[in-house]
Design a protein around this motif. Structure first.
Motif, PDB file in Angstrom:
ATOM      1  N   ASN A  60       0.812  -1.225   0.000  1.00 45.56           N
ATOM      2  CA  ASN A  60       0.000   0.000   0.000  1.00 45.56           C
ATOM      3  C   ASN A  60       0.843   1.272   0.000  1.00 45.56           C
ATOM      4  OD1 ASN A  60      -2.535  -1.280  -0.006  1.00 45.56           O
ATOM      5  ND2 ASN A  60      -2.416  -1.630   2.206  1.00 45.56           N
ATOM      6  N   LYS A  61       2.163   1.115   0.170  1.00 43.00           N
ATOM      7  CA  LYS A  61       3.106   2.242   0.091  1.00 43.00           C
ATOM      8  C   LYS A  61       2.877   3.285   1.183  1.00 43.00           C
ATOM      9  CE  LYS A  61       2.464   1.691  -4.870  1.00 43.00           C
ATOM     10  NZ  LYS A  61       1.983   2.360  -6.104  1.00 43.00           N
ATOM     11  N   LYS A  62       2.279   2.878   2.277  1.00 42.57           N
ATOM     12  CA  LYS A  62       1.989   3.827   3.361  1.00 42.57           C
ATOM     13  C   LYS A  62       2.258   3.160   4.704  1.00 42.57           C
ATOM     14  CE  LYS A  62      -1.525   6.541   3.256  1.00 42.57           C
ATOM     15  NZ  LYS A  62      -2.908   7.075   3.193  1.00 42.57           N
ATOM     16  N   TYR A  63       2.344   3.988   5.731  1.00 42.53           N
ATOM     17  CA  TYR A  63       2.509   3.556   7.129  1.00 42.53           C
ATOM     18  C   TYR A  63       3.857   2.885   7.390  1.00 42.53           C
ATOM     19  CZ  TYR A  63      -2.415   4.664   7.139  1.00 42.53           C
ATOM     20  OH  TYR A  63      -3.607   5.319   7.005  1.00 42.53           O
ATOM     21  N   GLY A  64       4.803   3.106   6.493  1.00 44.58           N
ATOM     22  CA  GLY A  64       6.144   2.607   6.739  1.00 44.58           C
ATOM     23  C   GLY A  64       6.784   3.272   7.947  1.00 44.58           C
ATOM     24  N   HIS A  65       6.359   4.497   8.253  1.00 46.39           N
ATOM     25  CA  HIS A  65       6.902   5.213   9.407  1.00 46.39           C
ATOM     26  C   HIS A  65       6.635   4.439  10.697  1.00 46.39           C
ATOM     27  CE1 HIS A  65       5.889   8.095   6.209  1.00 46.39           C
ATOM     28  NE2 HIS A  65       6.988   8.738   6.584  1.00 46.39           N
ATOM     29  N   ILE A  66       5.435   3.860  10.802  1.00 50.64           N
ATOM     30  CA  ILE A  66       5.096   3.084  11.999  1.00 50.64           C
ATOM     31  C   ILE A  66       5.972   1.843  12.074  1.00 50.64           C
ATOM     32  CG2 ILE A  66       3.270   1.736  13.124  1.00 50.64           C
ATOM     33  CD1 ILE A  66       1.246   3.646  11.880  1.00 50.64           C
ATOM     34  N   ILE A  67       6.091   1.145  10.949  1.00 45.24           N
ATOM     35  CA  ILE A  67       6.888  -0.088  10.921  1.00 45.24           C
ATOM     36  C   ILE A  67       8.348   0.203  11.253  1.00 45.24           C
ATOM     37  CG2 ILE A  67       7.619  -2.040   9.515  1.00 45.24           C
ATOM     38  CD1 ILE A  67       4.653  -2.046  10.034  1.00 45.24           C
ATOM     39  N   ILE A  68       8.901   1.252  10.651  1.00 45.68           N
ATOM     40  CA  ILE A  68      10.310   1.597  10.879  1.00 45.68           C
ATOM     41  C   ILE A  68      10.548   1.954  12.340  1.00 45.68           C
ATOM     42  CG2 ILE A  68      12.100   3.300  10.369  1.00 45.68           C
ATOM     43  CD1 ILE A  68      11.739   1.229   8.162  1.00 45.68           C
TER      44      ILE A  68
END
Length: 262
Positions: A130-138
């Protein structure tokens, strides 16, 4: 030279995932083939080799996530994932897939590990596709991997019969301190931040919730172990027994408790 597009091209994402899975597997095979630990049982040798790979992954993930947090905007949840975020998540997804297979095949797993890896893989997939919410995962990866190195070093020392040594105790204190401080404080922050975004996918919320539950369970276990260690320390002082740095004093009484974190 081929230009990777890990944000928009699913074929590149899948290819990178496959390469990473192969690299992590090859590192394990290299350790298994080249390193001989004749004083350890076969299962313990395999466990040590797998933890060496895990240390390499943990260091890559910790420093990669830290660089992203410091150089980008980790709290802008609605922003599209950067290529750096996608790369770190895909590399880690390849590792988790490798680790699930290795731990299952060699019977090294526990249910917490399988739960952690499966939830992580699903969250990675949700964010990558989905190309989003990577900030949370990182941010979650930074929290989890900061205590990775002392965790595995502690276990490896235990495999070599050095549990009752000062080096083991020192690494354990470092591990417990990093785990309790960072997971105990930052895991709730991550969970609150995730649930503040009403549009965050369910898998991302489950991942953040799972991290908090997982961390809480182990913090409780760490407190119990610390209480037992304090009691053991007082007993050693009373009996005037010394703990050595790099070898185990044969006069020390064996510890009977089951260390569930190892």
């Amino acid at each position: 030279m081929y230009q990777w597009d890990l944000v928009n091209e699913s074929s590149d994402q899948l290819r990178m995932f496959s390469y990473c899975f192969i690299v992590w597997s090859a590192l394990f095979i290299l350790c298994y083939d080249r390193i001989k630990l004749n004083n350890l049982s076969s299962k313990k040798q395999i466990d040590v080799f797998n933890r060496i790979v895990s240390i390499l992954h943990g260091q890559f993930t910790f420093w990669g996530s830290l660089i992203i947090i410091l150089s980008q905007t980790p709290y802008q949840l609605q922003e599209m994932n950067s290529s750096e975020m996608q790369f770190v998540m895909i590399v880690s997804a390849g590792y988790f897939a490798y680790d699930v297979i290795i731990c299952t095949y060699f019977d090294l797993y526990d249910y917490w590990l399988i739960f952690h890896h499966v939830i992580s893989l699903m969250a990675f997939g949700e964010s990558i596709l989905n190309k989003k919410y990577g900030h949370i995962i990182i941010f979650g990866m930074f929290i989890t991997e900061i205590s990775n190195l002392p965790m595995h070093l502690r276990h490896i020392l235990g495999c070599f019969g050095l549990r009752q040594t000062k080096i083991y105790e020192s690494i354990e204190i470092l591990y417990f301190s990093l785990f309790i401080i960072f997971r105990g404080i930052l895991s709730p922050v991550l969970l609150i931040r995730t649930y503040e975004d009403l549009h965050a996918p369910l898998l991302i919320k489950i991942s953040a919730s799972g991290l908090l539950v997982y961390s809480t369970y182990y913090i409780i276990e760490m407190v119990k172990i610390t209480q037992r260690k304090i009691k053991s320390y007082r007993d050693r002082k009373r009996r005037n027994l010394t703990m050595y740095w790099f070898s185990q004093n044969p006069l020390l009484p064996s510890q009977k408790y089951v260390d569930s974190i190892l």
